[in-house]
Every structure is written in structure tokens, then in C-alpha cells.
Design a protein around this motif. Structure first.
Motif, mmCIF file in Angstrom:
data_model
loop_
_atom_site.group_PDB
_atom_site.id
_atom_site.type_symbol
_atom_site.label_atom_id
_atom_site.label_comp_id
_atom_site.label_asym_id
_atom_site.label_seq_id
_atom_site.Cartn_x
_atom_site.Cartn_y
_atom_site.Cartn_z
ATOM 1 N N GLN A 40 -0.234 6.598 -2.809
ATOM 2 C CA GLN A 40 -1.284 7.579 -2.529
ATOM 3 C C GLN A 40 -0.998 8.788 -3.413
ATOM 4 O OE1 GLN A 40 1.196 8.777 1.332
ATOM 5 N NE2 GLN A 40 -0.875 9.572 1.453
ATOM 6 N N LEU A 41 -1.918 9.744 -3.454
ATOM 7 C CA LEU A 41 -1.643 10.960 -4.218
ATOM 8 C C LEU A 41 -0.983 11.988 -3.300
ATOM 9 C CD1 LEU A 41 -1.941 12.314 -7.011
ATOM 10 C CD2 LEU A 41 -4.034 13.371 -6.156
ATOM 11 N N THR A 42 0.161 12.493 -3.721
ATOM 12 C CA THR A 42 0.876 13.518 -2.961
ATOM 13 C C THR A 42 1.113 14.711 -3.882
ATOM 14 O OG1 THR A 42 2.949 12.476 -3.603
ATOM 15 C CG2 THR A 42 2.084 11.875 -1.453
ATOM 16 N N PRO A 43 1.445 15.891 -3.329
ATOM 17 C CA PRO A 43 1.652 17.049 -4.210
ATOM 18 C C PRO A 43 2.813 16.838 -5.189
ATOM 19 C CG PRO A 43 1.423 17.749 -1.933
ATOM 20 C CD PRO A 43 1.513 16.261 -1.914
ATOM 21 N N PHE A 75 -3.974 4.153 -0.900
ATOM 22 C CA PHE A 75 -4.791 3.303 -1.757
ATOM 23 C C PHE A 75 -4.959 1.936 -1.096
ATOM 24 C CE2 PHE A 75 -3.371 5.523 -5.960
ATOM 25 C CZ PHE A 75 -3.878 6.707 -5.480
ATOM 26 N N SER A 76 -6.076 1.252 -1.436
ATOM 27 C CA SER A 76 -6.279 -0.094 -0.912
ATOM 28 C C SER A 76 -5.305 -1.056 -1.603
ATOM 29 C CB SER A 76 -7.708 -0.546 -1.192
ATOM 30 O OG SER A 76 -7.869 -0.735 -2.591
ATOM 31 N N ASP A 77 -5.124 -2.236 -1.011
ATOM 32 C CA ASP A 77 -4.229 -3.221 -1.627
ATOM 33 C C ASP A 77 -4.697 -3.601 -3.027
ATOM 34 O OD1 ASP A 77 -2.596 -3.189 0.483
ATOM 35 O OD2 ASP A 77 -3.351 -5.040 1.419
ATOM 36 N N ALA A 78 -6.026 -3.600 -3.216
ATOM 37 C CA ALA A 78 -6.568 -4.015 -4.515
ATOM 38 C C ALA A 78 -6.210 -3.024 -5.620
ATOM 39 C CB ALA A 78 -8.084 -4.166 -4.423
ATOM 40 N N THR A 79 -5.981 -1.760 -5.266
ATOM 41 C CA THR A 79 -5.662 -0.772 -6.289
ATOM 42 C C THR A 79 -4.174 -0.426 -6.281
ATOM 43 O OG1 THR A 79 -6.399 0.909 -4.746
ATOM 44 C CG2 THR A 79 -7.916 0.337 -6.512
ATOM 45 N N THR A 80 -3.358 -1.258 -5.648
ATOM 46 C CA THR A 80 -1.922 -1.028 -5.646
ATOM 47 C C THR A 80 -1.257 -2.037 -6.571
ATOM 48 O OG1 THR A 80 -2.067 -0.265 -3.367
ATOM 49 C CG2 THR A 80 0.110 -0.833 -4.173
ATOM 50 N N LEU A 81 -0.280 -1.557 -7.355
ATOM 51 C CA LEU A 81 0.397 -2.442 -8.295
ATOM 52 C C LEU A 81 1.205 -3.497 -7.551
ATOM 53 C CD1 LEU A 81 1.717 0.149 -10.896
ATOM 54 C CD2 LEU A 81 0.152 -1.721 -11.389
ATOM 55 N N PRO A 82 1.075 -4.782 -7.967
ATOM 56 C CA PRO A 82 1.840 -5.829 -7.284
ATOM 57 C C PRO A 82 3.341 -5.638 -7.479
ATOM 58 C CG PRO A 82 0.645 -6.706 -9.185
ATOM 59 C CD PRO A 82 0.195 -5.302 -9.008
ATOM 60 N N VAL A 83 4.086 -5.966 -6.416
ATOM 61 C CA VAL A 83 5.539 -5.884 -6.476
ATOM 62 C C VAL A 83 6.066 -7.179 -7.088
ATOM 63 C CG1 VAL A 83 7.610 -5.789 -5.040
ATOM 64 C CG2 VAL A 83 5.696 -4.268 -4.571
ATOM 65 N N LEU A 84 7.075 -7.072 -7.956
ATOM 66 C CA LEU A 84 7.519 -8.241 -8.719
ATOM 67 C C LEU A 84 8.572 -9.076 -8.000
ATOM 68 C CD1 LEU A 84 7.773 -6.766 -12.333
ATOM 69 C CD2 LEU A 84 5.865 -7.983 -11.293
#
Lengths: 355, 310
Positions: A269-272, A181-190
Motif C-alpha cells: 500500500q502507499l505509506t508516508p 492494493f488488490s492481489d492483481a496489482t501486487t507483485l508475486p512472491v518468488l
């Protein structure tokens, strides 16, 4: 020894029962470790203490707690209303799948809105996956347990199909994985010491929100009455269909959020394999937490520690990772047995000792 | 589609339907006594892993079957104690049994993953096997397939024609009345639950000793749940259960059929079919609420405490 039915359920036992169940599970586990020629003390230390030993481990534990808590909060609402939703796993996978489709569609779209869209897609997918069995239950009276379980398997194969087919990374050398996934669609780390992400915060918020709904609103009152005494709820004129829809959609949405937060969070990313069975473990979390959203927080932390400890025990002591599932199942069993004491009293009378 | 393929499909449908049949036969007896055991999947998995480990250890398939049957009944005894004696919620306890069995089987089986054994051999029935098309499809199976069919006939006879069957149904329909005429309700329920466990163990052993034959985690892949749906689908009638089991077996191997027709669909999508079929069947069956109520054992899922007469 004599068994008597209590006139009123014991509040003390309601809270003591999970503690007793945990103790009994640990005793059972220790016996099993002895049988395997592993030191029970060392094993329990690795399983339960080490996951909390430093900041990194705690953050990893929280990453595992997030999806457990999200699913368990929704399940608690369902079980309160006497709806046997066993479908959190499928709803979680549907959320991961729907969220991934959105994230991959927006891979070029560099805006905070992309993340919002991804999360919303995940939540909606989870809701749809809960809505179908709910509809079948309300319209055709089909067994909710069986349909939700079947939908777990259907979601799993749908996800596996997608990751081998339409969502597979075209530049991925044929591996069954989506593009990152792009950075924009990745949840920010706290926090900078680990992988704790925004999804974990959502989980806590969901628990608090569910607690407020359940204890402070009329809807929450209706849910509790419906579960405790259905004829009474009908007599009071509560709309049981509306309540069913509400709890099922909330449960589906939260599980969907858990799923999308996994792919847009720690996995990226999507994995099985998206979930090691969080949706099933959440059933235990819900029960262990006494179907109370706040109780679910404590129970989710306990099960997350166990997940984390299972990883560590495999690496450090060569104990198979399946020990986690074994502990979980034993725990639920002991819990149901100990719950007997909520409504029953065991007294030791003199006559029983005379034999 | 050529004839050779038709034979193969029939053969595979029966083989795939057999574990479902074994488990559903056990569950229907259990439900007829008024107890709903949702732990089938867990008991199957335990039967599968213990059966497999027994064969690995002793080299004897008989010991594998024995081990599977024993562990299945032992697990169901645990369930029985909680729901019959303590009056615990049958749905929650059954679920717990499944989660417990899934976890425990993965744990104790982690040592034998990847090992292979010599599974049951095919036992062609002389003369019948020579019938064209259906001969090799129906009469060239292992002993467990034949036993499952035999079990159908025996159970149908016991349930419908004998005093034991009458007692069982009396307990399931009205435990209070049964108790009043001197039937030991709890004992009957324990025995019915244990029979269900033994059959689930056997169904699991079929997976690990015949069907694959090996052990991997979650080898049953939801078959215990499908068997539960099958009992409802069959309206608690043993003849219907056999029919349903082989139909579901057919649904599970539909990819063979479609291959035969020259279609190419992703195997992952086809793998959904048995589960989708289960949902569809559940919807069709339960849409007629009145009929389901009429056919289900009256006391199904309700605890009975002989100390408190209603």
C-alpha cells in the motif's frame, strides 16, 4: 615516504580500493562500538554475518537489495556520462506515488494487466521526475546536483500530501495510508520462505541489461567516451544531449520501478515512509561497484546486508538503527581516500626513514 | 492582512533566513578560494547535533556554539585534506561529506532525541524595538541573528577592502598566478574551507539551539543545499547573500502569509515551496550562462597542485 603520480591508472587498485575501504570502515566502526561499550566482534557478527545466516534472512536481504540495485544501475550510467544525478530518491518516491495512484484506480480490475499498468505508471513517473531536471539542465544550464536534490524533497512532500489527501484510504479511520492494493496489482512472491518478489528479479535483469548496453553497444561506448573525455566526444560528433536524455531517463525509470516495486511488493500500500533512503545509499552502491552494473550487484548486496544487519543490531544489541547511515557515509569517505591510490603510488624510500 | 501579522511574518522570515545566511556566508568564502564544498548539509547536521549535545551536557549555550563551530571545521578539514591535498573530486567528496554527516549525526544524536534545552533568549535592542511594526520584527531577536548581520558587514569589508580579501580572490581566480607571486595557495584554501565548515556548524547549531530548539534526525531538511544555491543566486556577492537568505526565509514561512490572506492549502504542499523556489531561482540565474561564468571564481572546482606548474 614519497607520493608519485602513476603514468596509468592502476587496475589492481581500482578493485582493491573498495575492499580496503570496507576494511577501514569496519575498523572505524569497531572503535565506535568500543566507545559505546558494545562488543565490536558481536556487533560485526550481527551486522554482517547474521543477515546471511538463514533462508528467511537472505530473502529479506534480497528484498532490500532490489531497490538499491535498481537505483544504483541507473546512477552508474549517469555518473559514467558525468551527469551528477543525486535524484534517485525522488525518482523512487515519484515511482511509488504514480504506481500507487494507478494501483488504487485499478483496485477493482482483476487482471494481470493491472499489475503491468501499475508498474508502467511507476516507471513513467520516475522518468518524468528525472526528465524535469534534465530539461532544466539542457535548456537552462541549471545545476543538476541542486535541482535533483530539490526534486527529492518536492517528491517527498508530494507523496506525504497524497497519502494524507487524495490517496488516503476512505475506510482507514483517518490514518495516513492508502487502501491495501488488490492481489492483481501486487507483485508475486518468488519463494515460499520469504518476501522475495518479482522486483528483485527485475533488479538483476536491469543490471545485466545495463552491462550489455554499456559494454557491447555503440551507445554504451558513447556514454563512456562522454564521461571520460567530453571534448573527444564532441569531436567525434556524439550527440551529448541525446546521451544525457538516455541515461537520465533510464535512471529515472529504474528508480521509479524500484519505488513502485516497494509499494506493490513488500509494503502492499502507499505509506508516508516508502524508502529508508535507498536512493541516497544507491550513490554509495554505484561508487563501491566502480560504476559498473555487475560491480553494483556485489555492492548492493553488501549494503543490503548492512541494512538488514542494522535492523538486527537494533533488536538484539540496542544499537541505534542510524549505525547503518553512519557506516555508509564512512564507507564512501574511505573509498574516495583509497581511490587516491588508483592514480598515485606511495613509495617508502630509505631517505624518508633517516628523517 | 493586519499589521500584527506583517510583523510576525517579517520576524519569522529573518529567523528562518538566519541559518541559511550563516551557511551561505561560509560557503561563499570557501568558493571564492576556488573550492566547492557540497558537504554543507552534512556539516550543518553535525554542528546541530554536537552543539545540542554540548548544551545538554554542560548547560551552557556558549559551549554548544563552540562545539558546533569546532566540529564543523573538523569535518571541513577532512574534506579539505581529500580535495586540497589529494586532489580528490570535489563534487564526490562533498557529497560523501553530506552522507557521512547525515549518518554520523543521526547515530551520535540518537541518545538525545526528545530532550529539551533552554535555547537562546531574545535580546531586544533598546529604543529600536519600540518602533511600530518593524521594531518588534527586526530588533527583537537572539544574539545569533544580530551576529549574522554583523558577519555580513565584516566579511564584505574583508573581501572587498583588505589584503586578505585580495589574496583570497587571487587564489580563487588564478591559483597559478597567486602561487607565482608567493601566496601559499594551499594554506589559503585550507583556511577558507575551514571557515566554511565553522559557519556551517554554526548554521546547524542555530537550528538545534534556537530555531526548534531540539535535536531530531535531519533537522536541517536540505537547508545546506539551499544555502549552496543561494551562493549562486547571489552571484558570489555578500550583500546579495543576505538579501537572498531573508527572501528564502520568507518563502519558507509563506504558509503564515497565506493563512493571513485566508487561504487554506495543505501544509504538505506549502512545505515544498522553498525547494520549488530554489529550483526556479536556479533556472533564472543559470539561464544566462555567460553571466554565471563571468561571476563565478575562475578556478572553482579545479584542483591545484603546486608541484605541477601549468
Amino acid at each position: 615516504m614519497e607520493i608519485q603520480k602513476r603514468k596509468e591508472p592502476s587496475t589492481l587498485m581500482t578493485f582493491l580500493s573498495p575492499v580496503m575501504a570496507i576494511v577501514l570502515t569496519l575498523i572505524f566502526g569497531s572503535i565506535l562500538f568500543l566507545a559505546l561499550d558494545k562488543s565490536p566482534l558481536q556487533a560485526l557478527h550481527v551486522l554482517l554475518i547474521q543477515p546471511l545466516s538463514d533462508a528467511y534472512n537472505i530473502s529479506e536481504m534480497l528484498v532490500k537489495m532490489g531497490p538499491l540495485l535498481l537505483c544504483a544501475v541507473g546512477l552508474s550510467l549517469c555518473y559514467r556520462a558525468n551527469l551528477w544525478n543525486i535524484g534517485a530518491e525522488g525518482q523512487l518516491l515519484a515511482g511509488a506515488l504514480g504506481g500507487s495512484a494507478m494501483a488504487l484506480a485499478l483496485i477493482e480490475f482483476d487482471s494481470p494487466l493491472a499489475l503491468v499498468a501499475t508498474l508502467v505508471a511507476g516507471i513513467l513517473s520516475g522518468m518524468v521526475w528525472a526528465a524535469i531536471p534534465t530539461f532544466l539542465r539542457l535548456r537552462f544550464n541549471s545545476n543538476l546536483i541542486l535541482t535533483t536534490i530539490m526534486f527529492n524533497y518536492i517528491a517527498l512532500y508530494l507523496l506525504v500530501w497524497a497519502v494524507h489527501g487524495p490517496l488516503r484510504d476512505p475506510d482507514g479511520f483517518g490514518f495516513p495510508e492508502s487502501a491495501l492494493f488488490s492481489d492483481a496489482t501486487t507483485l508475486p512472491v518468488l519463494a515460499d520462505f520469504g518476501r522475495v518478489h518479482l522486483g528483485v528479479l527485475f533488479a538483476f535483469l536491469a543490471a545485466i541489461g545495463a552491462w550489455i548496453v554499456l559494454s557491447k553497444t555503440h551507445l554504451g561506448f558513447q556514454i563512456r567516451v562522454l564521461g571520460a573525455d567530453e571534448p573527444a566526444a564532441r569531436y567525434a560528433g556524439f550527440n551529448s544531449r541525446r546521451i544525457s536524455w538516455f541515461v537520465m531517463l533510464v535512471a529515472g525509470g529504474l528508480a521509479g520501478l524500484a519505488g513502485v516495486a516497494e509499494v506493490a511488493g513488500p509494503i502492499g500500500q502507499l505509506t508516508p515512509v516508502v524508502s529508508p533512503g535507498y536512493g541516497y545509499s544507491a550513490i554509495i552502491v554505484a561508487y563501491l561497484g566502480r560504476l559498473h552494473p555487475m560491480g553494483a550487484i556485489i555492492a548492493a548486496i553488501f549494503l543490503a546486508v548492512l541494512y538488514m544487519g542494522g535492523d538486527l543490531a537494533q533488536i538484539e544489541m540496542g544499537i541505534p538503527i542510524a549505525v547503518v547511515g553512519m557506516f555508509q557515509g564512512t564507507l564512501l569517505f574511505f573509498l574516495l581516500a583509497c581511490d587516491f591510490l588508483i592514480n598515485h603510488r606511495i613509495t617508502f624510500t630509505k631517505s624518508s626513514f633517516k628523517g | 492582512m493586519d499589521i500584527e501579522l506583517l510583523t510576525q511574518i517579517l520576524f519569522a522570515a529573518i529567523k528562518t533566513g538566519t541559518p541559511l545566511l550563516l551557511v551561505a556566508l561560509g560557503e561563499v568564502i570557501c568558493e571564492k578560494s576556488g573550492i566547492l564544498n557540497l558537504g554543507q548539509e552534512g556539516m550543518m547536521l553535525m554542528g546541530a547535533v554536537v552543539g545540542f549535545m554540548a548544551v545538554v551536557a554542560t548547560g551552557s549555550l556558549g559551549m554548544g556554539i563552540l562545539g558546533a563551530v569546532l566540529i564543523g571545521s573538523l569535518m571541513s578539514l577532512l574534506f579539505g585534506f581529500l580535495v586540497i591535498h589529494i586532489g580528490a573530486n570535489q563534487v564526490a567528496t562533498g557529497l560523501a561529506l553530506t552522507i557521512f554527516g547525515t549518518g554520523l549525526s543521526a547515530f551520535i544524536g540518537s541518545g538525545v532525541v526528545g530532550q529539551t534545552i533552554q535555547g537562546f533568549k531574545q535580546l531586544p535592542i533598546p529604543y529600536l524595538v519600540d518602533i511600530p511594526v518593524i521594531g518588534p520584527a527586526l530588533f527583537n531577536h537572539d544574539i545569533l541573528v544580530y551576529s549574522a548581520v554583523l558577519a555580513c558587514f565584516i566579511l564584505a569589508w574583508i573581501v572587498n577592502k583588505t589584503r586578505i580579501g585580495l589574496t583570497l580572490k587571487a587564489v580563487g581566480e588564478n591559483p597559478h598566478a597567486a602561487n607565482a607571486i608567493g601566496i601559499k595557495v594551499l594554506r589559503v584554501r585550507y583556511l577558507a574551507v575551514m571557515f566554511g565548515g565553522a559557519m556551517a556548524g554554526l548554521g546547524g547549531a542555530y537550528m538545534s539551539l534556537v530555531y526548534t530548539p531540539m535535536w531530531v534526525e535531519n533537522i536541517t531538511a536540505g537547508r545546506g543545499w539551499i544555502a549552496l544555491a543561494l551562493v549562486v543566486f547571489a552571484s558570489w556577492r555578500i550583500g546579495n547573500i543576505a538579501l537572498g537568505a531573508y527572501l528564502f526565509g520568507m518563502a519558507s514561512i509563506l504558509h503564515l502569509v497565506l493563512q493571513g490572506l485566508g487561504w487554506s492549502i495543505s501544509p504538505n504542499l506549502l512545505a515544498m515551496l522553498p525547494y520549488v523556489a530554489t529550483v526556479v531561482v536556479m533556472v533564472i540565474i543559470s539561464a544566462d550562462h555567460f553571466k554565471e561564468k563571468l561571476l563565478a571564481p575562475r578556478s572553482l572546482g579545479k584542483p591545484f597542485d603546486p608541484r605541477q606548474m601549468a
